[in-house]
Design an enzyme around this catalytic site. Structure first.
Site, PDB file in Angstrom:
ATOM      1  N   HIS A   1      37.194  46.221  23.374  1.00 29.54           N
ATOM      2  CA  HIS A   1      39.133  45.281  23.317  1.00 29.54           C
ATOM      3  C   HIS A   1      40.000  45.341  22.573  1.00 29.54           C
ATOM      4  O   HIS A   1      39.467  45.738  21.231  1.00 29.54           O
ATOM      5  CB  HIS A   1      38.795  44.150  24.226  1.00 29.54           C
ATOM      6  CG  HIS A   1      38.355  42.636  23.812  1.00 29.54           C
ATOM      7  ND1 HIS A   1      38.469  41.407  24.228  1.00 29.54           N
ATOM      8  CD2 HIS A   1      38.117  42.481  22.653  1.00 29.54           C
ATOM      9  CE1 HIS A   1      38.127  40.572  23.202  1.00 29.54           C
ATOM     10  NE2 HIS A   1      37.762  41.271  22.246  1.00 29.54           N
TER      11      HIS A   1
ATOM     12  N   HIS B   1      32.847  43.290  21.192  1.00 26.82           N
ATOM     13  CA  HIS B   1      31.457  42.221  20.694  1.00 26.82           C
ATOM     14  C   HIS B   1      30.550  42.626  21.919  1.00 26.82           C
ATOM     15  O   HIS B   1      30.108  43.797  22.371  1.00 26.82           O
ATOM     16  CB  HIS B   1      32.277  41.077  21.624  1.00 26.82           C
ATOM     17  CG  HIS B   1      33.897  41.058  20.889  1.00 26.82           C
ATOM     18  ND1 HIS B   1      33.563  39.518  19.717  1.00 26.82           N
ATOM     19  CD2 HIS B   1      34.933  41.181  21.456  1.00 26.82           C
ATOM     20  CE1 HIS B   1      34.970  39.562  19.206  1.00 26.82           C
ATOM     21  NE2 HIS B   1      36.139  40.373  20.155  1.00 26.82           N
TER      22      HIS B   1
ATOM     23  N   GLU C   1      31.422  35.054  24.081  1.00 26.88           N
ATOM     24  CA  GLU C   1      31.242  35.936  23.062  1.00 26.88           C
ATOM     25  C   GLU C   1      30.912  36.123  21.681  1.00 26.88           C
ATOM     26  O   GLU C   1      30.740  37.429  20.875  1.00 26.88           O
ATOM     27  CB  GLU C   1      33.225  35.925  23.512  1.00 26.88           C
ATOM     28  CG  GLU C   1      34.188  37.541  22.721  1.00 26.88           C
ATOM     29  CD  GLU C   1      34.981  37.132  23.094  1.00 26.88           C
ATOM     30  OE1 GLU C   1      36.110  38.565  23.427  1.00 26.88           O
ATOM     31  OE2 GLU C   1      35.775  35.986  22.388  1.00 26.88           O
TER      32      GLU C   1
ATOM     33  N   ASP D   1      29.241  47.694  30.072  1.00 27.74           N
ATOM     34  CA  ASP D   1      28.277  48.019  28.907  1.00 27.74           C
ATOM     35  C   ASP D   1      28.805  49.742  28.125  1.00 27.74           C
ATOM     36  O   ASP D   1      29.094  50.057  29.312  1.00 27.74           O
ATOM     37  CB  ASP D   1      27.435  48.372  29.575  1.00 27.74           C
ATOM     38  CG  ASP D   1      26.057  48.491  28.091  1.00 27.74           C
ATOM     39  OD1 ASP D   1      26.895  47.371  26.985  1.00 27.74           O
ATOM     40  OD2 ASP D   1      25.106  48.362  27.971  1.00 27.74           O
ATOM     41  N   HIS D   2      29.298  49.340  26.726  1.00 23.56           N
ATOM     42  CA  HIS D   2      29.907  50.421  26.079  1.00 23.56           C
ATOM     43  C   HIS D   2      30.942  50.997  26.141  1.00 23.56           C
ATOM     44  O   HIS D   2      31.133  52.294  26.456  1.00 23.56           O
ATOM     45  CB  HIS D   2      28.890  51.791  25.969  1.00 23.56           C
ATOM     46  CG  HIS D   2      27.725  51.483  25.111  1.00 23.56           C
ATOM     47  ND1 HIS D   2      26.821  50.933  25.202  1.00 23.56           N
ATOM     48  CD2 HIS D   2      27.389  51.657  23.676  1.00 23.56           C
ATOM     49  CE1 HIS D   2      25.856  49.857  24.199  1.00 23.56           C
ATOM     50  NE2 HIS D   2      26.428  50.072  23.717  1.00 23.56           N
TER      51      HIS D   2
HETATM   52 NI    NI Z   1      37.692  40.126  20.676  1.00 26.94          NI
END
Ligand code: NI
Length: 135
Positions: free
Chosen positions: A14, A41, A124, A79-80
């Site tokens: 992200h 992450h 996270e 995911d990915h």
């Molecule tokens: Ni980040």
């Protein structure tokens, strides 16, 4: 009432970025998470369903079934993936853990086969997590 939890993990990229701000302002507000070249992450997701125990099975709900629903409506989409550009249910949102938590709630709230969705948590990092309970 019993609270049943299913944990899943996913890895995603992200960038925290508000297009209304300059790159300098974004860097000041979002720090390392505003790197223009993305970063990732390893997220942990916890989905909690509250319900009565079914006397026929002794279950609140079948966690295998809950797992399948989480994979279908959430994990496959994140995911990915790049949360800014690839995840339809994150479109138009700054992909903070807070916004991810609410978006995942919205993905799941009408899909729970028994009992009701009680909370969604997103970790996270080891030390930061966010929880949403629908309000
Ligand atoms: Ni980040």
């Amino acid at each position: 009432m019993v609270y049943a939890t299913r944990r899943e993990t996913f890895s995603a990229a992200h960038r925290l970025y508000n297009p209304k701000f300059t790159d300098e302002e974004n860097a000041r507000i979002f720090g390392k998470c505003s790197n223009p070249n993305w970063h990732g992450h390893n997220y942990t997701l916890e989905v909690v369903v509250a319900g009565e125990i079914d006397p026929e099975t002794g279950y609140v709900l079948d966690l295998k079934e809950l797992k399948g629903i989480i994979i279908e409506y959430v994990i496959k989409h994140v995911d990915h993936k790049n949360l800014n550009t690839e995840t339809e249910f994150m479109k138009g949102l700054i992909p903070t853990a807070e916004n991810i938590t609410i978006a995942i709630w919205n993905q799941l709230v009408n899909k729970i086969p028994k009992g009701k969705l009680f909370s969604v948590k997103i970790f996270e990092t080891e030390n930061n997590y966010f929880e949403y309970k629908g309000e």
